[in-house]
Design a protein around this motif. Structure first.
Motif, mmCIF file in Angstrom:
data_model
loop_
_atom_site.group_PDB
_atom_site.id
_atom_site.type_symbol
_atom_site.label_atom_id
_atom_site.label_comp_id
_atom_site.label_asym_id
_atom_site.label_seq_id
_atom_site.Cartn_x
_atom_site.Cartn_y
_atom_site.Cartn_z
ATOM 1 N N LEU A 235 -5.518 8.341 -4.360
ATOM 2 C CA LEU A 235 -6.352 7.106 -4.370
ATOM 3 C C LEU A 235 -6.258 6.232 -5.585
ATOM 4 C CD1 LEU A 235 -9.531 8.950 -3.165
ATOM 5 C CD2 LEU A 235 -8.300 7.073 -1.973
ATOM 6 N N GLN A 236 -6.004 6.829 -6.733
ATOM 7 C CA GLN A 236 -5.819 6.212 -8.017
ATOM 8 C C GLN A 236 -4.528 5.263 -7.993
ATOM 9 O OE1 GLN A 236 -6.305 8.667 -11.367
ATOM 10 N NE2 GLN A 236 -8.130 7.414 -11.915
ATOM 11 N N GLU A 237 -3.505 5.773 -7.258
ATOM 12 C CA GLU A 237 -2.236 5.172 -7.507
ATOM 13 C C GLU A 237 -2.225 4.084 -6.520
ATOM 14 O OE1 GLU A 237 1.494 4.166 -8.352
ATOM 15 O OE2 GLU A 237 0.263 5.356 -9.427
ATOM 16 N N GLU A 238 -3.053 4.368 -5.203
ATOM 17 C CA GLU A 238 -3.013 3.382 -4.239
ATOM 18 C C GLU A 238 -3.983 2.168 -4.812
ATOM 19 O OE1 GLU A 238 -3.165 1.695 -0.067
ATOM 20 O OE2 GLU A 238 -2.343 3.930 -0.656
ATOM 21 N N TYR A 239 -5.062 2.452 -5.584
ATOM 22 C CA TYR A 239 -5.888 1.291 -6.099
ATOM 23 C C TYR A 239 -5.137 0.584 -7.324
ATOM 24 C CZ TYR A 239 -9.755 -0.376 -8.798
ATOM 25 O OH TYR A 239 -10.712 -1.261 -9.534
ATOM 26 N N ARG A 240 -4.115 1.266 -7.971
ATOM 27 C CA ARG A 240 -3.389 0.615 -8.986
ATOM 28 C C ARG A 240 -2.348 -0.738 -8.205
ATOM 29 N NH1 ARG A 240 -4.174 4.827 -12.412
ATOM 30 N NH2 ARG A 240 -2.521 6.287 -11.520
ATOM 31 N N LYS A 241 -2.076 0.047 -7.160
ATOM 32 C CA LYS A 241 -1.148 -0.928 -6.357
ATOM 33 C C LYS A 241 -1.654 -2.024 -5.753
ATOM 34 C CE LYS A 241 2.430 2.693 -5.193
ATOM 35 N NZ LYS A 241 2.992 3.513 -4.244
ATOM 36 N N LEU A 242 -2.807 -1.809 -5.068
ATOM 37 C CA LEU A 242 -3.359 -2.742 -4.545
ATOM 38 C C LEU A 242 -4.033 -4.024 -5.431
ATOM 39 C CD1 LEU A 242 -5.533 -0.654 -1.859
ATOM 40 C CD2 LEU A 242 -3.461 -2.446 -1.228
ATOM 41 N N THR A 243 -4.583 -3.400 -6.686
ATOM 42 C CA THR A 243 -5.145 -4.387 -7.471
ATOM 43 C C THR A 243 -4.008 -5.269 -8.101
ATOM 44 O OG1 THR A 243 -4.898 -2.549 -9.277
ATOM 45 C CG2 THR A 243 -7.255 -3.066 -8.297
ATOM 46 N N ALA A 244 -2.712 -4.589 -8.158
ATOM 47 C CA ALA A 244 -1.754 -5.612 -8.795
ATOM 48 C C ALA A 244 -1.524 -6.535 -7.585
ATOM 49 C CB ALA A 244 -0.588 -4.514 -8.906
ATOM 50 N N GLU A 245 -1.568 -6.045 -6.296
ATOM 51 C CA GLU A 245 -1.106 -6.949 -5.182
ATOM 52 C C GLU A 245 -2.296 -8.126 -5.177
ATOM 53 O OE1 GLU A 245 -0.488 -5.419 -1.279
ATOM 54 O OE2 GLU A 245 0.561 -3.939 -2.200
ATOM 55 N N ALA A 246 -3.621 -7.727 -5.318
ATOM 56 C CA ALA A 246 -4.952 -8.520 -5.229
ATOM 57 C C ALA A 246 -4.584 -9.649 -6.251
ATOM 58 C CB ALA A 246 -5.914 -7.775 -5.319
ATOM 59 N N GLU A 247 -3.894 -9.635 -7.440
ATOM 60 C CA GLU A 247 -4.017 -10.401 -8.454
ATOM 61 C C GLU A 247 -3.035 -11.537 -8.118
ATOM 62 O OE1 GLU A 247 -2.946 -8.704 -12.171
ATOM 63 O OE2 GLU A 247 -4.697 -7.223 -12.081
ATOM 64 N N ALA A 248 -2.050 -11.367 -7.163
ATOM 65 C CA ALA A 248 -1.042 -12.193 -6.833
ATOM 66 C C ALA A 248 -1.477 -12.931 -5.347
ATOM 67 C CB ALA A 248 0.417 -11.514 -6.425
ATOM 68 N N SER A 249 -2.472 -12.595 -4.631
ATOM 69 C CA SER A 249 -3.089 -13.249 -3.713
ATOM 70 C C SER A 249 -4.272 -12.973 -3.292
ATOM 71 C CB SER A 249 -2.255 -12.405 -2.408
ATOM 72 O OG SER A 249 -2.886 -11.229 -2.136
ATOM 73 N N ASN A 250 -4.954 -13.747 -2.402
ATOM 74 C CA ASN A 250 -6.401 -13.866 -1.852
ATOM 75 C C ASN A 250 -6.618 -13.084 -0.762
ATOM 76 O OD1 ASN A 250 -7.115 -15.185 -4.522
ATOM 77 N ND2 ASN A 250 -6.766 -17.124 -3.518
ATOM 78 N N ASP A 251 -5.879 -12.146 -0.424
ATOM 79 C CA ASP A 251 -5.966 -11.626 0.988
ATOM 80 C C ASP A 251 -7.226 -10.664 1.013
ATOM 81 O OD1 ASP A 251 -5.624 -9.962 3.041
ATOM 82 O OD2 ASP A 251 -3.689 -9.666 2.875
ATOM 83 N N THR A 252 -7.979 -11.068 1.845
ATOM 84 C CA THR A 252 -9.520 -10.487 2.102
ATOM 85 C C THR A 252 -9.439 -8.849 2.265
ATOM 86 O OG1 THR A 252 -9.822 -11.301 4.258
ATOM 87 C CG2 THR A 252 -10.815 -12.313 2.255
ATOM 88 N N ASP A 253 -8.123 -8.748 3.398
ATOM 89 C CA ASP A 253 -7.700 -7.117 3.705
ATOM 90 C C ASP A 253 -7.775 -6.429 2.536
ATOM 91 O OD1 ASP A 253 -8.129 -7.749 6.279
ATOM 92 O OD2 ASP A 253 -5.832 -8.180 6.758
ATOM 93 N N ILE A 254 -6.855 -6.853 1.639
ATOM 94 C CA ILE A 254 -6.582 -5.973 0.251
ATOM 95 C C ILE A 254 -7.963 -5.825 -0.607
ATOM 96 C CG2 ILE A 254 -5.529 -6.330 -2.111
ATOM 97 C CD1 ILE A 254 -3.147 -7.842 -0.547
ATOM 98 N N GLN A 255 -8.760 -6.876 -0.667
ATOM 99 C CA GLN A 255 -9.930 -6.696 -1.282
ATOM 100 C C GLN A 255 -10.740 -5.749 -0.576
ATOM 101 O OE1 GLN A 255 -10.561 -7.924 -4.156
ATOM 102 N NE2 GLN A 255 -8.693 -9.246 -4.129
#
Length: 163
Positions: free
Chosen positions: A74-94
């Motif tokens: 979960l922590q690893e996934e959280y780190r990856k997704l937060t990095a992705e979220a910084e690059a986009s405004n995708d609400t699915d990622i949020q």
């Protein structure tokens, strides 16, 4: 002796915890790490320290838990997704981030009492001033030595007489 190290910022507390770990890990005092007598309690900002199974109180608790693998994933996934979220405004990622964060909080909540018992029995605890104010754990613990970093006058009046 028991020691409480306190600072206003998580970064300062993390630095003290890392330096303490690095000085103790290869010394004759390394047994204190294995016995969980030296702990960083509270929110850890430093990524290296977040992974430390010997000094970060929650990691000490979770390392032998059935929840360890799930928590790490979960922590690893959280780190990856937060990095992705910084690059986009995708609400699915949020939404995924919110869901993962909730799952992490549930695991932490499940092990909170065990973590508090561990911290209560530690000889050296590093944490923030806000954690001391907010956490009832510290209401009944006394320390032989309290070290403040970035101490303010207000903190002096509130805490030093109570010790």
């Amino acid at each position: 002796k028991s020691v409480l190290i306190v600072s206003h910022s998580n970064v300062s507390v993390d630095n003290v915890a890392k330096q303490t770990f690095n000085q103790v890990k290869d010394s004759p005092l390394s047994g204190l790490l294995k016995e969980s007598k030296i702990l960083r309690y509270g929110y850890v900002r430093d990524e290296e320290l977040q992974k430390n199974d010997y000094i970060t109180s929650f990691k000490v608790v979770i390392k032998n838990s059935a929840d360890k693998n799930r928590f790490d994933k979960l922590q690893e996934e959280y780190r990856k997704l937060t990095a992705e979220a910084e690059a986009s405004n995708d609400t699915d990622i949020q939404q995924k981030i919110i869901h993962i964060n909730q799952a992490i909080k549930e695991i932490k909540s499940k092990h909170k009492e065990t973590e508090k018992k561990l911290v209560a029995n530690a000889q050296l605890v590093a944490t923030t001033v806000s954690k001391i104010y907010a956490d009832s754990l510290f209401e009944n613990i006394t320390y032989d030595v309290v070290m403040f970093d970035e101490i303010t006058r207000r903190a002096t009046r509130v805490w030093l007489p109570a010790l």
